[in-house]
Structure formats: C-alpha cells, structure tokens
Enzyme design. Structure first.
Site, PDB file in Angstrom:
ATOM      1  N   SER A  25       0.690  -1.070  -0.059  1.00  0.00           N
ATOM      2  CA  SER A  25       0.115   0.002   0.198  1.00  0.00           C
ATOM      3  C   SER A  25       0.919   1.125  -0.139  1.00  0.00           C
ATOM      4  CB  SER A  25      -0.739  -0.226   1.307  1.00  0.00           C
ATOM      5  OG  SER A  25      -1.355   1.076   1.498  1.00  0.00           O
ATOM      6  N   TYR A  33      -2.246  -0.817  10.780  1.00  0.00           N
ATOM      7  CA  TYR A  33      -2.485  -1.579   9.435  1.00  0.00           C
ATOM      8  C   TYR A  33      -1.197  -1.282   8.328  1.00  0.00           C
ATOM      9  CZ  TYR A  33      -3.826  -1.679   4.687  1.00  0.00           C
ATOM     10  OH  TYR A  33      -3.519  -1.864   3.306  1.00  0.00           O
ATOM     11  N   LYS A  45       2.192  -3.491   6.543  1.00  0.00           N
ATOM     12  CA  LYS A  45       2.209  -3.647   5.269  1.00  0.00           C
ATOM     13  C   LYS A  45       3.894  -3.540   5.109  1.00  0.00           C
ATOM     14  CE  LYS A  45      -1.434  -4.612   3.244  1.00  0.00           C
ATOM     15  NZ  LYS A  45      -1.663  -5.662   2.452  1.00  0.00           N
TER      16      LYS A  45
HETATM   17  C1  WQD Z   1      -9.558   9.325   1.007  1.00  0.00           C
HETATM   18  C2  WQD Z   1     -10.039  10.942   1.248  1.00  0.00           C
HETATM   19  C3  WQD Z   1     -10.276  11.595   3.485  1.00  0.00           C
HETATM   20  C4  WQD Z   1     -14.168   9.143   4.134  1.00  0.00           C
HETATM   21  C5  WQD Z   1      -6.739   4.557   3.007  1.00  0.00           C
HETATM   22  C6  WQD Z   1      -5.728   3.569   3.615  1.00  0.00           C
HETATM   23  C7  WQD Z   1      -4.649   3.372   2.486  1.00  0.00           C
HETATM   24  C8  WQD Z   1      -5.681   2.429   1.568  1.00  0.00           C
HETATM   25  C9  WQD Z   1      -6.607   3.311   0.978  1.00  0.00           C
HETATM   26  C10 WQD Z   1      -5.756   0.117   2.182  1.00  0.00           C
HETATM   27  C11 WQD Z   1      -9.315  11.397   2.436  1.00  0.00           C
HETATM   28  C12 WQD Z   1     -11.498  11.660   2.500  1.00  0.00           C
HETATM   29  C13 WQD Z   1     -12.813   9.833   3.499  1.00  0.00           C
HETATM   30  C14 WQD Z   1     -14.982   9.998   4.442  1.00  0.00           C
HETATM   31  C15 WQD Z   1     -13.600  11.843   3.722  1.00  0.00           C
HETATM   32  N1  WQD Z   1      -6.386   1.352   2.363  1.00  0.00           N
HETATM   33  N2  WQD Z   1     -12.673  11.127   3.181  1.00  0.00           N
HETATM   34  N3  WQD Z   1     -14.858  11.188   4.222  1.00  0.00           N
HETATM   35  O1  WQD Z   1      -7.200   7.484   3.823  1.00  0.00           O
HETATM   36  O2  WQD Z   1      -6.423   7.981   1.457  1.00  0.00           O
HETATM   37  O3  WQD Z   1      -6.252   5.459   2.427  1.00  0.00           O
HETATM   38  O4  WQD Z   1      -7.581   3.792   2.219  1.00  0.00           O
HETATM   39  O5  WQD Z   1      -4.726  -0.295   1.553  1.00  0.00           O
HETATM   40  O6  WQD Z   1      -3.805   2.344   2.846  1.00  0.00           O
HETATM   41  O7  WQD Z   1      -4.682   4.823   4.478  1.00  0.00           O
HETATM   42  O8  WQD Z   1      -8.513   6.663   2.020  1.00  0.00           O
HETATM   43  O9  WQD Z   1     -10.809   6.881   1.394  1.00  0.00           O
HETATM   44  O10 WQD Z   1     -10.409   6.867   3.807  1.00  0.00           O
HETATM   45  O11 WQD Z   1      -9.812   8.776   2.297  1.00  0.00           O
HETATM   46  O12 WQD Z   1     -13.780  13.171   3.430  1.00  0.00           O
HETATM   47  O13 WQD Z   1     -16.009   9.599   5.064  1.00  0.00           O
HETATM   48  O14 WQD Z   1     -11.321  11.006   1.554  1.00  0.00           O
HETATM   49  O15 WQD Z   1     -10.080  12.696   4.285  1.00  0.00           O
HETATM   50  O16 WQD Z   1      -8.863  12.845   1.916  1.00  0.00           O
HETATM   51  P1  WQD Z   1      -7.009   7.078   2.570  1.00  0.00           P
HETATM   52  P2  WQD Z   1     -10.117   7.254   2.651  1.00  0.00           P
END
Ligand code: WQD
Length: 331
Positions: free
Chosen positions: A124, A149, A153
């Site tokens: 990741s 998590y 990785k």
């Molecule tokens: C994306 C953007 C949030 C939810 C994570 C893990 C990564 C991978 C993918 C596994 C950010 C914003 C999110 C919400 C929001 N997982 N957001 N409201 O954090 O980039 O990555 O998932 O491999 O390892 O770290 O993904 O989808 O949570 O967030 O505004 O309800 O959407 O702030 O900018 P992230 P995400």
C-alpha cells in the site's frame, strides 16, 4: 500457470481472479471469509464461465496451507489476505500484527518448503509515510507509517526484502496500491466493507443509496486545488490487471511498483463527478480534518509502465459509474 490467490474472495482479490481467468491461468482461492462472502465464488463463475477451487481456510493455521500445497502443483502466489481497516487497526493493533504477520510468515515458510518462489504481494502507498512530496516514486523507500495496518504492510515488505537477501532464487513483486475504488462493469462484484465504511467511495455509495444520511468531508482547508484532500483513485479492474502483468512479466529478483493512475483527484471532484455521472445528489457536510490524513498524494506510475507495460485505462467517470452500478445491483 496455477496461481494460489490468498484473500481471493475479497474486493481486489476477486477482481484479480477474474483477470487471471481471462488470461487462462488456473486459479485456486484461499479465504477465511472474515471480510468477504462465499457467494462471490458464484459471481466469479458467472463472469468468467470458469470454476475456481476454494479453500475456506485461515492462513494463521499453517497446516492448512501445507494441505493446499500438498494437493496442488502451485506455480505462484498472489497474497492479498490480511486485515485492512485503518481505524480498526488503531483500536486492535495486536489483532493486526498477529494476523497479518503470522499468516504471511506461515505462507512464506510453506512456499519455501514446496519450492514455490514466485510471489506478488499486496502492499500500500501508506508505507511511504509522509515523504513531503505528493508524487510518490518507489525509490523514496518506506517512511514512518501512521497506523498499525500500514505498519504491517511496511513490516511485510521488510520481511520480503530480508527473505530475498537470504535466498535470491525468490522472484517477488511488491505492489503499492493507492486508493482502490470502482467495481466490475457487470455489477456482480464490488466493494462490500463490513459495517460503516471508513473509506470515501463506499461511504458515498451508502449516502447515495440513502442508507446513510450524509457524507462528512474531512476538511476543506488543505493546501490543495479546492481545499479538500487529494488522492490517486485507481479503478479496481485496472488494479487487478496490474497484478496479472506483475505475474506474467515478473522480472528476476525483488521489485517494487506503484499501482496508481498518476493523477490526483480531490474529494470534492470525486463527489461532484459521481453526482454528474449518475445524476444523483450526494448529501455532504464539511467537518474538521481527520487526524492522520495527508493533504495530497498520488503515484508516479512510470516504473510499472516501463517494466510491466501496465498503466490505468479507466477514468474517474468509469469509477463513479461502475461503483454506483454495483451498489444499485446489491441494494
Ligand atoms: C480518502 C480521502 C479523506 C472518508 C486509506 C488507507 C490506505 C488504503 C486506502 C488500504 C481523504 C476523505 C474519507 C470520508 C472523507 N487502504 N474522506 N470522508 O485515507 O486515502 O487511504 O484507504 O490499502 O492504506 O490509508 O482513503 O478513502 O479513507 O480517504 O472526506 O467519510 O477522502 O479525508 O482525503 P485514504 P480514504
């Protein structure tokens, strides 16, 4: 080739099984159903017309892995299986370390015993930590991860590097995903997280489907194009094809690749594109930033293009259309 896919009923694993079957690989799936449903195997048959051998085993039981290798002439392994919820990992670190690390070490030890030394590992972009530059390139190396998590990785990448250093007859491709989203165009398989979604796209789905009331957008005061977070959203079918390329064009030794589109898209851009493509309103409100979030990051995917001949083909519109199609088919 005969490929063992661990976690093969999961979101990315199932889409990869489809692409493997399309390339006439024989696929064996092992999955403990912790974050997947057995019925996915029927959907895979519906999509590909092919049957898949399924072992409903947990990789923490090493003797179960031995049984699989004893009964099948496996040529290579794609290793997806592992717990992957960032928030859950913060609450239950020991569960994440023991499961993700022990299951991987068990797998590697059995592979070694049966002289199966071709591995594609699901890593990741989170392993980069916060490198200070939003465009991530493999040579940056691993940084300080921000949750258990992500640390598992990074630890597994280290285990693989040490294993290769001890025995360079291994061929290992480590694939660092950015933000996997979307669903197969059939609407038969897609992302089905347990409980309340942590990630953006599944949350958007639930709000659009009126299963959740409102999307909280975590901050619009970041130094980005529109103040909301920027990420590299990659269609899961593109991601799955990346695994097949990594397998079919595997170079000797241990190689690390970013699998991303190379394009940063903001949260707001994704929401507005989703609304436009699907002609549907997504209720949202701006709330405070989520601790641990970075403002912006996206892939430099040029190494995967140069060495594997792979790049993303699907657009943000495809992502939004396919995600919603899956949600509508599984209301
Ligand atoms: C994306 C953007 C949030 C939810 C994570 C893990 C990564 C991978 C993918 C596994 C950010 C914003 C999110 C919400 C929001 N997982 N957001 N409201 O954090 O980039 O990555 O998932 O491999 O390892 O770290 O993904 O989808 O949570 O967030 O505004 O309800 O959407 O702030 O900018 P992230 P995400």
């Amino acid at each position: 080739m005969k490929i063992l896919v661990t976690g093969g009923l999961g979101f990315i694993g199932s889409h990869t099984c489809v692409e493997l079957a399309k390339q006439n690989h024989e696929v064996i799936i092992v999955d403990n159903l912790y974050n997947s449903k057995e019925e996915v195997i029927d959907k895979l048959k519906q999509i590909t017309g092919k049957s898949f051998k399924l072992y409903k085993y947990d990789l923490v039981e090493k003797e179960k892995i031995e049984e699989i290798f004893e009964s099948n002439e496996i040529d290579a392994v794609i290793h997806f299986a592992g717990y992957k919820a960032v928030g859950e990992s913060v609450k239950k670190p020991l569960m994440y370390y023991s499961n993700n690390l022990q299951s991987t070490i068990n797998l590697l030890e059995v592979m070694q015993k049966y002289d199966v030394k071709k591995l594609v590992f699901s890593s990741s972009a989170t392993v980069y930590g916060d490198p200070g530059n939003p465009k991530y390139v493999e040579e940056m190396g691993r940084g300080k991860t921000t949750n258990p998590y992500g640390t598992t990785k990074a630890m597994i990448e280290q285990i693989l590097e040490d294993l290769y250093a001890s025995d360079n007859s291994w061929d290992i491709s480590i694939l660092r995903y950015f933000n996997p989203v979307g669903a197969h165009e059939s609407g038969l398989i897609g992302e089905e997280p347990n409980g309340i979604p942590n990630n953006l796209m599944p949350y958007v789905m639930k709000v659009a489907a009126r299963k959740l009331e409102v999307l909280s957008i975590f901050g619009n005061d970041y130094p980005t194009v529109d103040g909301t977070g920027v990420r590299d959203f990659i269609h899961v079918v593109d991601l799955a094809k990346g695994h097949v390329c990594a397998l079919d064009k595997m170079k000797k030794g241990l190689n690390i690749y970013n699998l991303g589109s190379g394009k940063g898209v903001s949260v707001m851009e994704l929401v507005t594109t989703f609304e436009k493509v699907n002609d549907i309103k997504v209720n949202y409100k701006i709330v405070e930033r989520r601790p641990g979030d970075l403002p912006e990051y996206y892939a430099d995917p040029s190494k995967a293009l140069n060495e594997l001949g792979w790049k993303t083909e699907k657009t943000l519109e495809d992502i939004c259309r396919d995600s919603w199609n899956y949600e509508k088919n599984n209301m």
